[in-house]
Enzyme design. Structure first.
Site, PDB file in Angstrom:
ATOM      1  N   GLU A 168       0.789  -1.233   0.000  1.00  0.00           N
ATOM      2  CA  GLU A 168       0.000   0.000   0.000  1.00  0.00           C
ATOM      3  C   GLU A 168       0.826   1.291   0.000  1.00  0.00           C
ATOM      4  OE1 GLU A 168      -2.759  -0.189   3.282  1.00  0.00           O
ATOM      5  OE2 GLU A 168      -3.920  -1.769   2.334  1.00  0.00           O
ATOM      6  N   GLU A 356      -5.489  -8.584   1.168  1.00  0.00           N
ATOM      7  CA  GLU A 356      -5.978  -8.237   2.511  1.00  0.00           C
ATOM      8  C   GLU A 356      -7.474  -7.946   2.445  1.00  0.00           C
ATOM      9  OE1 GLU A 356      -4.065  -5.048   4.679  1.00  0.00           O
ATOM     10  OE2 GLU A 356      -2.063  -5.829   4.244  1.00  0.00           O
TER      11      GLU A 356
HETATM   12  C1  FCB Z   1      -3.874  -2.190   5.893  1.00  0.00           C
HETATM   13  C2  FCB Z   1      -2.436  -2.539   6.248  1.00  0.00           C
HETATM   14  C3  FCB Z   1      -2.320  -3.650   7.278  1.00  0.00           C
HETATM   15  C4  FCB Z   1      -3.354  -3.511   8.361  1.00  0.00           C
HETATM   16  C5  FCB Z   1      -4.734  -3.331   7.775  1.00  0.00           C
HETATM   17  C6  FCB Z   1      -5.830  -3.214   8.806  1.00  0.00           C
HETATM   18  O1  FCB Z   1      -3.927  -0.903   5.377  1.00  0.00           O
HETATM   19  O2  FCB Z   1      -1.744  -2.959   5.094  1.00  0.00           O
HETATM   20  O3  FCB Z   1      -1.008  -3.642   7.773  1.00  0.00           O
HETATM   21  O4  FCB Z   1      -3.012  -2.524   9.232  1.00  0.00           O
HETATM   22  O5  FCB Z   1      -4.760  -2.187   6.971  1.00  0.00           O
END
Ligand code: FCB
Length: 453
Positions: A168, A356
């Site tokens: 990110e 994620e």
């Molecule tokens: C994302 C991050 C990860 C975690 C989640 C909740 O933005 O990549 O490390 O903190 O959010």
């Protein structure tokens, strides 16, 4: 809709994700150098409750137990990151063999238990020595990062087939170098634009290095993506939403895909050209084997004349009185479907992996049980949206839950619990939540027998 793992086919990659700084602890163990997060967390009032990641889940010492737990939950892919300052304590220069040894032990154990490691090279924990030289704002980072990537591929690339260059970039440059709410706590447009441009070059450069050293590896990189909509159906809100979307969702993926930065929507981005050197336009592009989509929510945006650059403001979920998580992120499963469809329309996107997705709720541990039914519903609903997109022809090939166990949630400290496994941070006890049991059952397949969680 009743969904099962079988609906996704045998090739689909199911897993969980973590990040080094959020779980490892061992912040100075075995020669590790300090990272920007180690330093930032020591400052007062930067992290909720003045928490820090010095010990966190103590994964550095307890990884055998945690990987065994993962195997028990039938998880066959594990995305984790390498702490750069374990490998190069000062960011560049001499290698710390003990850091290499740690990741070798971790990788080997995963493989022994039939778990494929997916390694993120940079999940926000820049060596502090490099930050003292300007960190991501210093163009030298391209060399520092390249050497670090090459070292990891040389040492671990014989066993690790999947590599992720950055986690990110919008978040670590935006929160860390523009808003100052994440490490290293820098602010302002010039810090942001220089850091962003160097990160955008590094994401492509990292891909090139990995492929040139080990052509057989699969390489990707990840992006945060929040589906953006106008708050009201007015011309002004529509424009505000467009600008916000360009900044949040397009700024890093589009240069990688050879489309350049979205200058048209956000004019101030043009100033990024001040940091260009000859050949940079071409250098920003690289064809990845896969792209990592990280989605949690959607954002509603309204026109805000006094907000600099984008004249837009996000209306928080709690203000809108819609269902939301402890992060004040709206629970809105169609967002992941929108994101997948949109990405599939870009040219040159070969495969998409949801690297994620997950949620933080107020988990209560009672008599050794955590009944987190909201998280189960969240995961089911999002996985269903992924299936819908897959059936519509989107090349989505994997799904990783954020996250294996409760951990250090950056500026929010240990308050928001995202894990499938509950962690008692006083005793380091792990308790599989009901969501962990659910995921373990969902992943169980007859040719991969495992004991019930
Ligand atoms: C994302 C991050 C990860 C975690 C989640 C909740 O933005 O990549 O490390 O903190 O959010």
């Amino acid at each position: 809709m009743q969904i099962s793992r079988k609906d996704f086919g045998p090739e689909f990659h199911w897993g969980v994700s973590t990040a080094a700084h959020q779980i490892e602890g061992g912040y100075s163990a075995d020669g590790k150098g300090l990272s920007i997060w180690d330093v930032f967390s020591q400052k007062k009032k930067k992290i909720l409750g003045n928490h820090h990641g010095n010990i966190s889940c103590d994964f550095y010492n307890r990884y055998p137990e945690d990987i065994a737990l993962m195997a028990r939950l039938n998880i066959s892919n594990y995305r984790f990151s390498i702490a750069w300052s374990r490998i190069f304590p000062s960011g560049s220069g001499p290698v710390n063999q003990k850091g290499i040894d740690f990741y070798n032990r971790l990788i080997n154990l995963c493989l022994e238990l039939d778990i494929q490691p997916w390694i993120t090279l940079y999940h926000w924990d820049l060596p502090d020595t490099l930050e003292k030289k300007g960190g991501w704002t210093n163009r030298e980072i391209i060399h520092w990062f390249s050497d670090y990537v090459a070292c990891c591929i040389e040492r671990f690339g014989d066993r690790v087939k999947h590599w992720i260059v950055l986690n990110e970039p919008m978040v670590f440059t935006g929160a860390g170098y523009f808003l100052g709410i994440h490490a290293p706590g820098k602010k302002g447009l010039s810090n942001f634009l220089s850091a962003a441009h160097h990160a955008a070059i590094c994401q492509a450069e990292g891909g090139r290095i990995i492929k040139s050293l080990r052509g057989s590896c699969k390489v990707g990189t990840t992006f945060s993506y929040s589906h953006v909509e106008p708050f009201r159906n007015t011309e002004k809100d529509l424009i505000a939403a467009k600008k916000t979307d360009a900044l949040l969702n397009r700024m890093f993926i589009e240069p990688l895909l050879g489309m350049g930065y979205p200058f048209r929507e956000v004019r101030m981005l043009r100033k990024i050209e001040n940091y260009y050197k000859q050949g940079d336009s071409a250098r920003l592009a690289f064809e990845m084997d896969f792209l990592g989509l990280q989605n949690y929510t959607r954002e509603l945006v309204r026109h805000a004349p006094f907000m600099p650059f984008v004249k837009a403001r996000i209306i928080k979920a709690s203000k809108r009185q819609v269902e939301h998580t402890l992060m004040d992120w709206e629970v809105y499963p169609p967002a992941i479907h929108h994101a997948l469809l949109r990405w599939s329309k870009y040219k040159n996107v070969k495969e998409i992996i949801i690297t994620e997705n997950g949620a933080a709720f107020a988990d209560i541990c009672k008599a050794g049980t955590v009944s987190d039914y909201k998280r189960i519903q969240y995961l089911k609903d999002h996985i269903e949206q992924v299936l819908i997109a897959k059936r519509e022809g989107v090349p989505v090939k994997g799904y990783f839950v954020w996250t294996l166990m409760d951990n250090f949630e950056w500026a929010e400290g240990f308050h928001p619990r995202f894990g499938l496994v509950y962690v008692n941070f006083e005793t380091q006890e792990r308790i599989i939540k009901d969501s962990g049991k659910w995921y373990g059952n969902f992943l169980r397949v007859s040719d991969h027998p495992a004991e019930p969680a």
